[in-house]
Design an enzyme around this catalytic site. Structure first.
Site, PDB file in Angstrom:
ATOM      1  N   ASP A 131       0.774  -1.234   0.000  1.00 49.42           N
ATOM      2  CA  ASP A 131       0.000   0.000   0.000  1.00 49.42           C
ATOM      3  C   ASP A 131       0.813   1.296   0.000  1.00 49.42           C
ATOM      4  OD1 ASP A 131      -2.463   1.355  -0.031  1.00 49.42           O
ATOM      5  OD2 ASP A 131      -2.499   1.542   2.145  1.00 49.42           O
ATOM      6  N   CYS A 185     -21.562  -9.120  -7.808  1.00 51.53           N
ATOM      7  CA  CYS A 185     -22.414  -8.095  -7.192  1.00 51.53           C
ATOM      8  C   CYS A 185     -23.865  -8.185  -7.674  1.00 51.53           C
ATOM      9  CB  CYS A 185     -21.864  -6.704  -7.503  1.00 51.53           C
ATOM     10  SG  CYS A 185     -20.348  -6.293  -6.613  1.00 51.53           S
ATOM     11  N   CYS A 188     -27.265  -5.854  -6.784  1.00 51.87           N
ATOM     12  CA  CYS A 188     -27.163  -5.239  -5.453  1.00 51.87           C
ATOM     13  C   CYS A 188     -26.524  -3.862  -5.531  1.00 51.87           C
ATOM     14  CB  CYS A 188     -26.346  -6.146  -4.535  1.00 51.87           C
ATOM     15  SG  CYS A 188     -26.117  -5.484  -2.863  1.00 51.87           S
ATOM     16  N   CYS A 191     -23.917  -1.051  -1.145  1.00 49.08           N
ATOM     17  CA  CYS A 191     -22.776  -0.202  -0.825  1.00 49.08           C
ATOM     18  C   CYS A 191     -22.985   1.225  -1.327  1.00 49.08           C
ATOM     19  CB  CYS A 191     -21.494  -0.797  -1.391  1.00 49.08           C
ATOM     20  SG  CYS A 191     -21.471  -0.998  -3.197  1.00 49.08           S
ATOM     21  N   CYS A 195     -23.578   5.080   1.206  1.00 47.87           N
ATOM     22  CA  CYS A 195     -22.609   6.176   1.269  1.00 47.87           C
ATOM     23  C   CYS A 195     -23.268   7.463   1.760  1.00 47.87           C
ATOM     24  CB  CYS A 195     -21.979   6.404  -0.099  1.00 47.87           C
ATOM     25  SG  CYS A 195     -20.742   7.731  -0.085  1.00 47.87           S
ATOM     26  N   CYS A 211     -15.629  11.386  -0.634  1.00 49.55           N
ATOM     27  CA  CYS A 211     -15.507  10.197   0.222  1.00 49.55           C
ATOM     28  C   CYS A 211     -15.013  10.599   1.607  1.00 49.55           C
ATOM     29  CB  CYS A 211     -14.543   9.207  -0.419  1.00 49.55           C
ATOM     30  SG  CYS A 211     -14.179   7.766   0.597  1.00 49.55           S
ATOM     31  N   CYS A 238     -14.072   5.754   6.978  1.00 43.74           N
ATOM     32  CA  CYS A 238     -15.506   5.465   6.926  1.00 43.74           C
ATOM     33  C   CYS A 238     -15.672   4.028   6.455  1.00 43.74           C
ATOM     34  CB  CYS A 238     -16.212   6.420   5.969  1.00 43.74           C
ATOM     35  SG  CYS A 238     -17.991   6.108   5.787  1.00 43.74           S
ATOM     36  N   CYS A 241     -19.752   1.730   3.378  1.00 42.04           N
ATOM     37  CA  CYS A 241     -19.957   0.922   2.165  1.00 42.04           C
ATOM     38  C   CYS A 241     -19.449  -0.504   2.353  1.00 42.04           C
ATOM     39  CB  CYS A 241     -19.313   1.585   0.947  1.00 42.04           C
ATOM     40  SG  CYS A 241     -17.505   1.741   1.013  1.00 42.04           S
ATOM     41  N   CYS A 245     -22.135  -4.465   2.751  1.00 42.37           N
ATOM     42  CA  CYS A 245     -22.064  -5.528   1.746  1.00 42.37           C
ATOM     43  C   CYS A 245     -22.595  -6.856   2.268  1.00 42.37           C
ATOM     44  CB  CYS A 245     -20.623  -5.706   1.285  1.00 42.37           C
ATOM     45  SG  CYS A 245     -20.454  -6.992   0.020  1.00 42.37           S
TER      46      CYS A 245
END
Length: 346
Positions: A131, A185, A188, A191, A195, A211, A238, A241, A245
């Site tokens: 990352d 997905c 659906c 998510c 938000c 975001c 946050c 989302c 799921c």
């Protein structure tokens, strides 16, 4: 194939929940998607995404000698409901991933051990990434079969749900790749609907400028006033989302004790009173430390303004003349939201 089987067994022994392999050139669509994201300005103040666009858009360009990318998943599934703190307005909500020790350190330590095992088992070279390098981990993980990028652009897995970190080992070794994962997905939109700020202009697209994770962590200076009221008491990141799921019903428990929550739900009044030294001591060893005291206190003041608790007005008033302009601005906004005009006048 035998080396790959042994590597999988070693990865599991190190604590990784899943492993998959892809070629460095397995995500040819990444460069165009990144270009569109940048051209739309959806990266906000994250200029580093554009500075190394060439490497970020192509894993093959990052290290041309690499022949395989080993993608690994490490689970950090929360034990408690991550949304519960939203109903406690005097407390700050911190994203699950930042509740324990810094995942960069924990994941990289495992990657290095696994990489050393691989070097002992076969001749080759490796580079490990968690990352912090210009590596697009999520498309690579999808190509390696670990999961797929959901409509919220985060990686999902039918076996792990939403709550896992990604690590990568690039190697010059030729290892058998895994089949890529496809989206599950369906129709659906849980998510997207979850938000708070409408940060998804379309499924599979994120505008980071709206975001809350970006606003509380990456964004420098004051946040637009039309977004502050939507942030609630989320002071670092946050999870809305992710938590929404339905695939999380298959999430597995975290094994790493370092991900056990240490931060919890801190009192807003306590955090607002921190100076720089106090902030660094309070969040030593946590990923939270990277945003610094000023940005954290700014976020806390937005939460105070959203709290509806007049008792917190003196806390905000004490910061009206803070040396950081964004903090002082947030204090004025919080007092106005709380209707504390007397405090603001002082």
């Amino acid at each position: 194939m035998e080396l790959k089987r042994r590597l999988q067994a070693q990865a599991a022994a190190e604590g990784f929940a899943r492993m998959g392999i892809c070629r460095p050139d397995a995500t040819p669509e990444t460069a165009a998607r990144l270009r569109g994201f940048l051209e739309a300005g959806h990266h906000g103040q994250m200029g580093w995404m554009a500075e190394r666009e060439g490497w970020r858009g192509s894993a093959a360009a990052l290290w041309p000698e690499a022949r395989s990318v080993i993608m690994l998943a490490e689970v950090y599934t929360p034990e408690a409901d991550p949304m519960a703190g939203l109903s406690q307005p005097d407390r700050g909500v911190v994203s699950v991933y930042a509740q324990g020790k810094d995942y960069h350190d924990l994941v990289k330590r495992r990657l290095k051990r696994l990489g050393r095992w691989l070097l002992d088992a076969a001749a080759g070279e490796i580079k490990v990434f968690v990352d912090t390098a210009p590596v697009m981990e999520k498309p690579l993980a999808e190509a390696a079969g670990l999961g797929w990028q959901g409509k919220h652009t985060n990686l999902l897995s039918r076996d792990l749900g939403s709550w896992f970190f990604l690590g990568a080992i690039f190697t010059t070794l030729e290892l058998p790749p895994d089949p890529p994962e496809v989206s599950h997905c369906g129709s659906c939109t849980a998510c997207l609907d979850a938000c708070p700020t409408g940060a998804f202009p379309a499924p599979y697209q994120l505008d980071a400028r709206r975001c809350i994770s970006y606003l509380t962590i990456e964004h420098k200076g004051p946040v637009d006033e039309d977004l502050r009221g939507l942030m609630g008491n989320r002071i670092y990141g946050c999870d809305d989302c992710l938590a929404a799921c339905p695939w999380n019903k298959f999430a597995v428990a975290a094994q790493e004790i370092g991900y056990q929550p240490k931060v919890g739900l801190p009192e807003l009044a306590e955090l607002a009173a921190l100076d720089d030294a106090g902030f660094r001591a309070r969040f030593a060893g946590s990923p939270i430390k990277r945003i610094g005291r000023d940005r954290m206190v700014r976020n806390v003041l937005y939460a105070i303004g959203n709290s509806g608790l007049p008792a917190l007005a003196p806390v905000a008033a004490a910061l009206l003349r803070d040396a950081d302009a964004a903090v002082a601005d947030a204090a004025r906004w919080a007092l106005k939201r709380l209707g504390a005009t007397g405090h603001a006048a002082r």
